[in-house]
Scaffold this active site. Structure first.
Site: not given
Ligand code: AMP
Length: 290
Positions: A44-45, A161, A194
């Site tokens: 995703g990231h 968010q 995560s």
């Molecule tokens: P985080 O590390 O969880 O704060 O996420 C960092 C960024 O990655 C945020 O903008 C999340 O929305 C995005 N993100 C996390 N998981 C996914 C996913 N499965 N698909 C798309 N974007 C994601």
């Protein structure tokens, strides 16, 4: 080749170093994208990084587990931290720089400023995680001002968010374009996160059933099922799948996130629920047919 890419990827932890890299790129006329993350990077990231590369010449990935967006009983201490592995993935996805500040860099002694975004912060996660979006808004404002990118990419996985950040950037005239990227899912439909690493094998085997229930609810809405009935059915399916407390299961306006009692405009279906001790969130778009 792969190891070389990871070795040659620059990592900086101070704002001074970040700014000097970005300023040098700017002097060369390059466009810069920022992808903020908390690390423990998954596909995703990486999709955000690849998308960022289509908008910009240089992609900066920030990796910072932000303490101010975690509540006192939440998982800040146990949140997965794996900087070396993350750097490797970031390099493979083609980013140019990792910004990995420490908590002390971000919040030096005496730090006392907080950004509060009303409107889209209300309800959903904002109702059950007091202070969460203040922590997010404050750290994202800092990251945007530290990096001064042309564009910043956020995932629709955290749709509320994304809406909070869009509103904040508009309200504060922060000169950056905000881009929202679609949710990347495992093959069985589970949204990548995560926090999925916390799930036991048994929990993992049923975790996708939240998405399945949401998906069925969107089909029911399209078939004319009343909103309350579609949500009740989804709630029952999620509970039957083995989930515990459902923090919310709600149909909201896709832009302002106002609650919807009737499905009469572009909407999103949102859910947050616990599977064992792990809190999972997901959402799906649902648009009335022409
Ligand atoms: P985080 O590390 O969880 O704060 O996420 C960092 C960024 O990655 C945020 O903008 C999340 O929305 C995005 N993100 C996390 N998981 C996914 C996913 N499965 N698909 C798309 N974007 C994601």
């Amino acid at each position: 080749m792969a190891m070389n890419a990871a070795r040659s990827l620059d990592t900086v932890s101070s704002v001074v170093d970040l700014r000097s890299r970005v300023q040098a790129w700017r002097a060369d006329g390059l466009r810069i994208a920022l992808v903020p993350t908390m690390g423990a990077l998954h596909e995703g990231h990486l999709s955000l990084i690849r998308r960022a590369k289509t908008f910009a010449d240089k992609v900066v990935v920030s990796i910072f587990v932000n303490p101010t967006q975690f509540g006192p009983t939440e998982d800040f201490a146990k949140y997965p931290r794996q900087l070396d592995e993350d750097r490797f993935r970031v390099a493979m996805a083609g980013a140019a720089l990792v910004f990995a500040p420490t908590v002390e860099d971000m919040y030096p002694p005496g730090f006392c400023t907080t950004i509060t975004v009303e409107g889209p912060s209300h309800g959903l996660c904002g109702a059950v995680r007091p202070g969460h979006f203040q922590g997010v808004a404050t750290v994202v404002t800092k990251l945007l001002l530290q990096c001064l990118p042309d564009v910043a990419i956020f995932g629709e996985k955290d749709y509320q968010q994304l809406q909070v950040i869009r509103r904040m950037v508009r309200d504060l005239d922060i000169p950056v374009e905000i881009d929202g990227a679609p949710i990347v899912r495992e093959v069985d439909g589970l949204a990548m996160s995560s926090r999925n690493a916390y799930l036991s094998d048994k929990e993992r085997s049923v975790a996708n059933l939240m998405y399945k229930a949401l998906h069925r609810a969107t089909l029911a809405l399209h078939d004319g099922t009343p909103v309350a009935q579609a949500l009740d059915t989804a709630r029952a399916e999620i509970t039957a799948a083995g989930f515990g407390k459902i923090d919310y299961l709600d149909l909201r306006d896709a832009d302002g996130l106002a609650p919807l009692e009737a499905f009469d405009r572009p909407a999103r279906l949102f859910c947050a629920a616990f599977l064992g001790k792990t809190r999972l969130i997901d959402n799906i778009p649902v648009e009335p047919r022409e």
